[in-house]
Scaffold this active site. Structure first.
Site, PDB file in Angstrom:
ATOM      1  N   GLY A   1      -1.716  -2.024   0.560  1.00  0.00           N
ATOM      2  CA  GLY A   1      -1.029  -0.793   0.087  1.00  0.00           C
ATOM      3  C   GLY A   1      -0.070  -0.879  -0.832  1.00  0.00           C
ATOM      4  O   GLY A   1       0.725  -1.775  -0.832  1.00  0.00           O
TER       5      GLY A   1
ATOM      6  N   CYS B   1      -6.684   2.690   8.481  1.00  0.00           N
ATOM      7  CA  CYS B   1      -7.359   2.833   7.195  1.00  0.00           C
ATOM      8  C   CYS B   1      -8.371   3.729   6.948  1.00  0.00           C
ATOM      9  O   CYS B   1      -9.177   3.763   6.073  1.00  0.00           O
ATOM     10  CB  CYS B   1      -7.685   1.389   6.501  1.00  0.00           C
ATOM     11  SG  CYS B   1      -6.440   0.152   6.516  1.00  0.00           S
TER      12      CYS B   1
ATOM     13  N   LYS C   1      -4.489   4.989   3.958  1.00  0.00           N
ATOM     14  CA  LYS C   1      -4.213   5.783   4.877  1.00  0.00           C
ATOM     15  C   LYS C   1      -3.050   5.562   5.830  1.00  0.00           C
ATOM     16  O   LYS C   1      -2.223   4.829   5.415  1.00  0.00           O
ATOM     17  CB  LYS C   1      -5.618   5.971   5.328  1.00  0.00           C
ATOM     18  CG  LYS C   1      -6.609   6.707   4.354  1.00  0.00           C
ATOM     19  CD  LYS C   1      -7.931   7.166   5.064  1.00  0.00           C
ATOM     20  CE  LYS C   1      -8.735   7.781   3.914  1.00  0.00           C
ATOM     21  NZ  LYS C   1      -9.770   8.910   4.537  1.00  0.00           N
TER      22      LYS C   1
END
Length: 208
Positions: free
Chosen positions: A142, A171, A71
């Site tokens: 990530g 996140c 995210k």
């Protein structure tokens, strides 16, 4: 495995172009695998599962959409980023899940060297510490894989200005906070941290 360590912040778009080119080179067997240690100028990035409501303001720093998983997160000064470009096909024991878990082991063992007890959480992907009775994330992950070559990687808060996270829900997790080595009482420079990162990387990935 080549190591590349930057002494100055690297623009985010330049880093993305470099990684994409390097992945092609690794896939074509014309370039070596690479661990790239750097930091970025202050910015937010949105992973493939980021939701618009998790960006609380777009006026603090530039916002980049990126193809990595995850995210929203923050990158900026004081945060050591390790972009790992590795050929998983060349490692019989490696698969995607094991790769991510091994990244977690790498960071946990690195932090242990500085007397920080941490753990990798496979459900809330990242490395976490229990600080003053609450769980806080100290390293975010990530990952993206193309042609079985990994890229993007891990960001560890060394002496990051944690107020810079205020423009996002990091996140996508509201319940827990963010911390850094400095907040935990460990005051070090990148040079010392990088030595341990490289040492522990070679240990945990030697059999992979």
């Amino acid at each position: 495995m080549e190591w590349k360590i930057e002494s100055l912040p690297v623009p985010y778009d330049k880093a993305m172009c470099f990684m994409q080119q390097r992945v092609e080179g690794i896939a074509n067997k014309t370039q070596d695998e690479l661990v790239w240690l750097l930091e970025h100028f202050p910015l937010y990035t949105a992973g493939t599962s980021a939701r618009s409501e998790e960006l609380l303001t777009d006026s603090l720093f530039p916002v980049y959409s990126t193809g990595r998983g995850g995210k929203y997160t923050y990158h900026g000064p004081g945060q050591r980023i390790a972009y790992v470009m590795m050929d998983l096909k060349a490692r019989d024991k490696c698969n995607v899940r094991l790769y991510v878990e091994t990244l977690g082991e790498w960071i946990v063992k690195t932090l242990k060297h500085f007397s920080i007890r941490s753990y990798f959480n496979p459900n809330l992907i990242g490395v976490w510490v229990n600080h003053n009775g609450s769980e806080k994330k100290i390293a975010a992950f990530g990952i993206r894989i193309r042609k079985w070559i990994t890229y993007h990687g891990v960001s560890i808060n060394v002496f990051t200005d944690l107020s810079h996270y205020s423009g996002i829900i990091p996140c996508g997790i509201k319940e827990y906070g963010i911390t850094s080595l400095k907040t935990l009482g460990v005051n070090i420079l990148y040079e010392e941290f990088d030595v341990v990162l490289k040492k522990e990387f070679n240990k945990v990935f030697c059999n992979c």
